[in-house]
Design an enzyme around this catalytic site. Structure first.
Site, PDB file in Angstrom:
ATOM      1  N   GLY A   1       0.114  16.043  -0.282  1.00 22.44           N
ATOM      2  CA  GLY A   1       0.976  14.877  -0.404  1.00 22.44           C
ATOM      3  C   GLY A   1       2.428  15.233  -0.185  1.00 22.44           C
TER       4      GLY A   1
ATOM      5  N   PRO B   1       6.497  15.796  -0.825  1.00 24.00           N
ATOM      6  CA  PRO B   1       7.169  16.463  -1.954  1.00 24.00           C
ATOM      7  C   PRO B   1       7.547  15.464  -3.045  1.00 24.00           C
ATOM      8  CG  PRO B   1       8.108  17.163   0.151  1.00 24.00           C
ATOM      9  CD  PRO B   1       7.204  16.023   0.450  1.00 24.00           C
ATOM     10  N   GLY B   2       7.368  15.885  -4.281  1.00 24.41           N
ATOM     11  CA  GLY B   2       7.791  15.076  -5.415  1.00 24.41           C
ATOM     12  C   GLY B   2       6.798  14.059  -5.909  1.00 24.41           C
TER      13      GLY B   2
ATOM     14  N   GLY C   1       3.956  14.639  -7.489  1.00 23.00           N
ATOM     15  CA  GLY C   1       3.329  15.009  -8.759  1.00 23.00           C
ATOM     16  C   GLY C   1       2.184  15.980  -8.646  1.00 23.00           C
ATOM     17  N   LYS C   2       2.123  16.777  -7.586  1.00 23.30           N
ATOM     18  CA  LYS C   2       1.009  17.727  -7.429  1.00 23.30           C
ATOM     19  C   LYS C   2       1.086  18.822  -8.489  1.00 23.30           C
ATOM     20  CE  LYS C   2       2.231  18.527  -3.193  1.00 23.30           C
ATOM     21  NZ  LYS C   2       3.304  17.509  -3.075  1.00 23.30           N
TER      22      LYS C   2
ATOM     23  N   GLU D   1      30.571  -2.660   8.656  1.00 21.55           N
ATOM     24  CA  GLU D   1      29.515  -2.911   7.672  1.00 21.55           C
ATOM     25  C   GLU D   1      29.205  -4.402   7.552  1.00 21.55           C
ATOM     26  OE1 GLU D   1      27.811  -0.512   6.611  1.00 21.55           O
ATOM     27  OE2 GLU D   1      29.161   1.024   7.395  1.00 21.55           O
TER      28      GLU D   1
ATOM     29  N   ASP E   1      24.153   5.244  14.136  1.00 22.59           N
ATOM     30  CA  ASP E   1      23.363   4.032  14.405  1.00 22.59           C
ATOM     31  C   ASP E   1      22.704   4.109  15.776  1.00 22.59           C
ATOM     32  OD1 ASP E   1      24.247   3.046  11.978  1.00 22.59           O
ATOM     33  OD2 ASP E   1      25.991   2.062  12.873  1.00 22.59           O
TER      34      ASP E   1
END
Length: 648
Positions: A205, A207-208, A210-211, A428, A504
């Site tokens: 999965g 990164p981050g 929950g492995k 913006e 962009d």
């Protein structure tokens, strides 16, 4: 203190060694040469003392005469002769008559041990230094002399307090692993129907997700020995060390069976084997071969379960992925909105929350967040509340923390000229207005700001209402128009454009090319994929390039279609901004006044309504607090501490 004691002991040993060497090399301690009595008497009676060797002085100690002979050619030499007890007085008289200096020395009655210790001290010092050196090598977790030993850590139940109750948002992965725990606790329940425990479980999965947390939960729930090791702990600079550590790891596992061995980041050791600079003699390949043999080779490892985690399953060798080694592959994906809500509830258990905090709204506002992102969000919100001396964490703190995580920290100290600030505001505003007008096909505008965050001078943040698992052609084309909105706004208002649209344009070009070559969204090219990924096996498929598997004619058509998509988006953005020029001006003016606009304020401007009033939240920096505290102390020292006013 222990380190200072070791240093003091080392200096004492060095000084004692220096004194011993100095005494050993001093002239008084040099060994004298034993000579015949006749030679001694001849040199005592020499008259031509400026030409021939002659005796300068004699030291008499008991019956041993030590004399110094001066030789004009070779210099001074020390010699000695032993005299019988009968003629000692006569010999002494002869020495005195020949005008040779005579010295008498008392017989040495000192104990034997002090002298022996001084001679043995250098050897003792070397032995002590060798012992300290060996202890230094053995100190710490490295154990430099134990190259072939496994570095796996055996976790006990007291060391790990994480359970499956602390894991949320990945229910399917939890179910798969809980079944393995149930097998370890009650194997007969499964074996009576002919089932066997899986030999290996591979968690894959992003990164981050929950492995590693799942692995810690396994350690807390299993009730069996749990070994933890990283894939990078196997490979060293010494040949054969990796394979030796693999063997030692599985030997420990067999001794503690049934047990679980967790290998984190297994891609460090399990990368695809293939032709390369190392060939078949590469150290990593030897380690991988040994790992393959231990997992499912000639000898069985009953009761040893391998649990591994990686975020790069594409680089793993096919031999390690086959059933019999990793029987189960568990995909740990990004959590959905319900999963994110569960993760938020887990991480806010110890955080005092205000009454306005709504977990469901927070979960909907964080699409794409993984468990690590949500934990960071909660931590940032708690830190922001603490800096404001709050007792609870409110919804405003979570919103500000979310902006910090998504867009980066504000750089309010950055000096920007009025002209650049005005250009950024219109840029913006162009992004935000195009996104708002195309909201049917694009993500809603979450926030617009001209406060520099990270490397950007301004940002327009869009967040989807719900998790997006696929992308339509209308959505992709709307995304291109939103990306072109900033540059088009500069062209309309100023008649020129700046480098601010560089990123962009890069994003738009990449998206348009993928629409043509990967997604089949071009009517001219059709539903055909061009440019297959060419992956380098030896480099671990990190450096990938797209192989050109099409003709020059197709290449020209691809370029034309990419250009057409971008120019169409540019034209659409120009048409929208030209038709709504007044709204563009209002958006830019509001940005210059307020610097940041949220979704509600953007809706009010586009709808022609009055902007809602808001209370600006200013978080004091630590430098501001220090400055205020110093001013307060300075005023108190000059005027004294102010007394409270009397009550009426």
């Amino acid at each position: 203190m222990k380190q200072s004691h070791k240093t003091l002991l080392l200096w004492v040993l060095l000084i004692m060694m220096f004194l011993a060497i100095w005494q050993f090399l001093s002239p008084d301690s040099r060994p004298a040469t034993q000579v015949a009595f006749s030679e001694f008497m001849a040199q005592v009676q020499v008259e031509a003392k400026d030409k021939d060797p002659h005796v300068e002085s004699v030291t008499i100690k008991d019956r041993e005469y030590t004399f110094w002979v001066k030789d004009p050619k070779s210099g001074t030499k020390t010699k000695k002769v032993t005299i019988g007890p009968d003629n000692a007085d006569e010999i002494t008289k002869t020495i005195v008559d020949n005008k040779v200096a005579v010295f008498f020395e008392k017989e040495d009655t000192s104990p034997f041990w002090p002298g022996a210790i001084m001679y043995l001290l250098p050897t003792v010092f070397l032995l002590v230094m060798f012992y300290l050196f060996m202890r230094q090598l053995q100190a710490g977790g490295g154990k430099a002399m134990s190259f072939g030993k496994s570095r796996a850590r055996l976790l006990s139940e007291a060391q790990n307090k994480v359970t499956f109750a602390d894991v949320a948002g990945i229910d399917e992965a939890k179910d798969e692993l809980e079944e393995i725990i149930a097998f370890l606790k009650d194997p007969k329940k499964f074996q009576k129907l002919g089932g066997r425990i899986p030999k290996g479980v591979l968690m894959m999965g992003p990164p981050g997700t929950g492995k590693t947390l799942l692995a810690r939960a396994i350690a807390g729930e299993a009730g069996v020995p749990f070994f933890s090791i990283s894939g990078s702990d196997f490979v060293e600079m010494f040949v054969g060390v990796g394979a030796s550590r693999v063997r030692d790891l599985f030997e420990q596992g067999k001794k503690h069976a049934p047990c679980i061995i967790f290998i984190d980041e297994i891609d460090a050791v399990g990368r695809h084997r293939g032709a390369g600079l190392g060939g078949g003699h590469d150290e990593r390949e030897q380690t991988l071969n040994q790992l393959l043999v231990e997992m499912d080779g000639f000898e069985s490892n009953e009761g040893v379960i391998i649990v591994a985690a990686t975020n790069r399953p594409d680089v793993l060798d096919p031999a390690i992925l086959r059933p019999g080694r990793f029987d189960r592959r568990i995909v740990v994906n990004r959590p959905d909105v319900r999963g994110r809500e569960g993760i938020l509830r887990v991480h806010t258990k110890k955080v005092p929350l205000g009454p306005d905090v709504d977990m469901e709204i927070l979960a909907r506002g964080t699409p794409g967040f993984v468990g690590a992102d949500i934990e960071n969000l909660v931590n940032e919100a708690a830190l922001l509340a603490a800096r404001q001396d709050k007792d609870v964490v409110s919804m405003v703190d979570f919103e500000m923390a979310k902006d910090k995580v998504l867009m980066g920290a504000e750089r309010r100290s950055m000096v920007i000229s009025d002209e650049e600030k005005r250009t950024t505001a219109y840029h913006e505003a162009g992004h935000a207005l195009v996104a708002k007008l195309l909201e049917k096909f694009s993500d809603p505008v979450h926030k617009v700001t001209i406060i520099p965050r990270g490397p950007a001078l301004g940002l327009t943040q869009q967040l989807p209402k719900e998790d997006r698992l696929s992308m339509s052609r209308d959505f992709a084309k709307a995304r291109l128009s939103v990306l072109m909105g900033g540059r088009v706004a500069e062209e309309i208002v100023f008649g020129q454009f700046t480098t601010g649209a560089g990123n962009d344009i890069k994003q738009a070009s990449n998206l348009a090319r993928r629409m043509v070559t990967e997604f089949g969204m071009s009517d001219v090219i059709g539903p055909i994929s061009y440019g297959a990924d060419e992956e380098s096996v030896f480099l671990g498929r990190d450096f990938t390039s797209r192989r050109r598997d099409y003709s020059e004619t197709i290449a020209n058509q691809i370029d034309d279609e990419v250009r057409r998509f971008i120019l169409d988006a540019h034209a659409e953005a120009r048409q929208l901004l030209t038709d709504n020029r007044e709204i563009l001006e209002r958006l830019a003016t509001a940005l210059l006044e307020r610097e940041t606009l949220d979704a509600e304020e953007v809706d009010a401007i586009v709808g022609g309504r009055e902007l809602p009033q808001r209370q600006r939240v200013v978080i004091p920096s630590y430098s501001d607090r220090d400055r205020a505290a110093k001013e307060k102390r300075r005023a108190a020292s000059i005027f004294g501490t102010p007394k409270p006013a009397p009550s009426t």
